[in-house]
Design a protein around this motif. Sequence first.
Motif, PDB file in Angstrom:
ATOM      1  N   LYS A  66       0.828  -1.202   0.000  1.00  0.00           N
ATOM      2  CA  LYS A  66       0.000   0.000   0.000  1.00  0.00           C
ATOM      3  C   LYS A  66       0.867   1.259   0.000  1.00  0.00           C
ATOM      4  O   LYS A  66       0.631   2.200  -0.779  1.00  0.00           O
ATOM      5  CB  LYS A  66      -0.910   0.011   1.227  1.00  0.00           C
ATOM      6  CG  LYS A  66      -1.803   1.246   1.324  1.00  0.00           C
ATOM      7  CD  LYS A  66      -2.206   1.545   2.738  1.00  0.00           C
ATOM      8  CE  LYS A  66      -1.050   2.077   3.547  1.00  0.00           C
ATOM      9  NZ  LYS A  66      -1.453   2.549   4.890  1.00  0.00           N
ATOM     10  N   LEU A  91       2.460   1.796  -3.438  1.00  0.00           N
ATOM     11  CA  LEU A  91       1.494   2.277  -4.420  1.00  0.00           C
ATOM     12  C   LEU A  91       1.143   3.743  -4.165  1.00  0.00           C
ATOM     13  O   LEU A  91       0.989   4.535  -5.100  1.00  0.00           O
ATOM     14  CB  LEU A  91       0.239   1.408  -4.384  1.00  0.00           C
ATOM     15  CG  LEU A  91       0.409  -0.018  -4.924  1.00  0.00           C
ATOM     16  CD1 LEU A  91      -0.823  -0.853  -4.612  1.00  0.00           C
ATOM     17  CD2 LEU A  91       0.674   0.002  -6.427  1.00  0.00           C
ATOM     18  N   GLN A  92       1.004   4.113  -2.892  1.00  0.00           N
ATOM     19  CA  GLN A  92       0.721   5.521  -2.579  1.00  0.00           C
ATOM     20  C   GLN A  92       1.872   6.423  -2.995  1.00  0.00           C
ATOM     21  O   GLN A  92       1.665   7.555  -3.450  1.00  0.00           O
ATOM     22  CB  GLN A  92       0.446   5.675  -1.079  1.00  0.00           C
ATOM     23  CG  GLN A  92      -0.906   5.133  -0.651  1.00  0.00           C
ATOM     24  CD  GLN A  92      -1.183   5.372   0.814  1.00  0.00           C
ATOM     25  OE1 GLN A  92      -0.265   5.472   1.639  1.00  0.00           O
ATOM     26  NE2 GLN A  92      -2.451   5.441   1.182  1.00  0.00           N
ATOM     27  N   ALA A 134      -4.337   0.421  -4.405  1.00  0.00           N
ATOM     28  CA  ALA A 134      -3.811   0.644  -3.055  1.00  0.00           C
ATOM     29  C   ALA A 134      -4.912   0.501  -2.004  1.00  0.00           C
ATOM     30  O   ALA A 134      -4.654   0.076  -0.875  1.00  0.00           O
ATOM     31  CB  ALA A 134      -3.173   2.029  -2.962  1.00  0.00           C
ATOM     32  N   HIS A 136      -5.155  -3.029  -0.541  1.00  0.00           N
ATOM     33  CA  HIS A 136      -4.130  -3.360   0.451  1.00  0.00           C
ATOM     34  C   HIS A 136      -4.318  -2.557   1.738  1.00  0.00           C
ATOM     35  O   HIS A 136      -3.989  -3.040   2.825  1.00  0.00           O
ATOM     36  CB  HIS A 136      -2.744  -3.132  -0.147  1.00  0.00           C
ATOM     37  CG  HIS A 136      -2.446  -4.034  -1.306  1.00  0.00           C
ATOM     38  ND1 HIS A 136      -2.101  -5.359  -1.148  1.00  0.00           N
ATOM     39  CD2 HIS A 136      -2.492  -3.815  -2.644  1.00  0.00           C
ATOM     40  CE1 HIS A 136      -1.927  -5.908  -2.337  1.00  0.00           C
ATOM     41  NE2 HIS A 136      -2.158  -5.000  -3.252  1.00  0.00           N
ATOM     42  N   ASP A 137      -4.870  -1.344   1.610  1.00  0.00           N
ATOM     43  CA  ASP A 137      -5.147  -0.542   2.794  1.00  0.00           C
ATOM     44  C   ASP A 137      -6.191  -1.243   3.668  1.00  0.00           C
ATOM     45  O   ASP A 137      -6.040  -1.350   4.891  1.00  0.00           O
ATOM     46  CB  ASP A 137      -5.658   0.834   2.373  1.00  0.00           C
ATOM     47  CG  ASP A 137      -5.815   1.781   3.553  1.00  0.00           C
ATOM     48  OD1 ASP A 137      -5.068   1.614   4.539  1.00  0.00           O
ATOM     49  OD2 ASP A 137      -6.672   2.677   3.495  1.00  0.00           O
TER      50      ASP A 137
END
Length: 363
Positions: free
Chosen positions: A177, A180-181, A214, A217-218
């Motif tokens: 995550k 990706l962020q 993301a 996954h968050d």
Amino acid sequence: MENLSDELLFRHTGISPEDLATLRAVERQLPLIAALENADIFLDIPVEEDTALVAAHERPSERMSMYEKRIVGEYAYRENEPAVFHAAHMGVPVCDIKALTQERRTVRQNAAPVFNDAGRVIAVLIREKDISGDLAKERKYEELAKAAGENVPMYGGVREQEDAGSTALREMHHRIKNSLQLIASMLNLAARTKDDPETRAVLKESVARVLSIASIHDILCNGKGALTNVSATALFEQLRRNLAALTPPGKHIVLTVSAEDAALDADTATAVAVVVTELVTNALLHAFEGRDGGTVSVGFTKGLLYHTVRVTDDGTGFEPETAGQERLGLNIVRSTIHDKLKGRMHIVSGPNGTKVSFDFKTE
């Protein structure tokens, strides 16, 4: 609240009087934010590439602060607090990043940039959460996982091994995550530097695509349930928050979400997130050309054999038969629904708006 005087801020940061007024206005909200979050809240001002000055600090009202001493007036450094500098240099919020405080405690930080009227970042708003206890547990679980992998007999048996595996999987989702962020932040920064509106739009769409993945996954790393399934309601609410930021300047577009809850496996949730992101992005950017705004609605209905997703708008409509040749997003939608979800898509579009729906098997 502890903060630096105007004189010290002028001396150490070179802040302008106009920007100082903006900073003071944000400072006045710190007690409310600290009470709401029940956490230590800071305002840092970047002074160099890798250095920021702590300008204000509000302590939580319902529990003890993590800080024993006064921190205002001290410096924060990139190597210890990366979230602060990601937010400052990229101009986007950054969430749940590990940091090391001035008192050498390990925390997780949420950081959001503070802009002046010219759109320049003048400070960073920071919320900190103490995770020193979590880290101790992680180290214990890592030792358990290592011992289990080496077939070393351990006390407690299966339970400890399961806990270790869950912690490792949660940490993996957390790192994915964050990566990706970071990619989304870099794309957003690139978009801010481009003068061509079409180039900015393409980069913004890419940001939305990355953030949609993301989101999965968050949810997986922060959820309290299974680490392989995603709550549909949590997913669609997360997507709404991400996509609302894509509303074109000058438009008033209301984005609503209504989702029944269902457990989606991670692969299915990712495919659904990609499709919804593309459909909503298309609606926000194209459905209201020549209009001041409108409404985009997303709905999810669970079923025994099939789940259904709907994305509707009250815009100007388009020709579905020819749009696929021009719009990358619609091509992504078609291929994802067909190849990944094994589902069917239906589009009805006219002068009063567009309705898109697709269904996919529950298993």
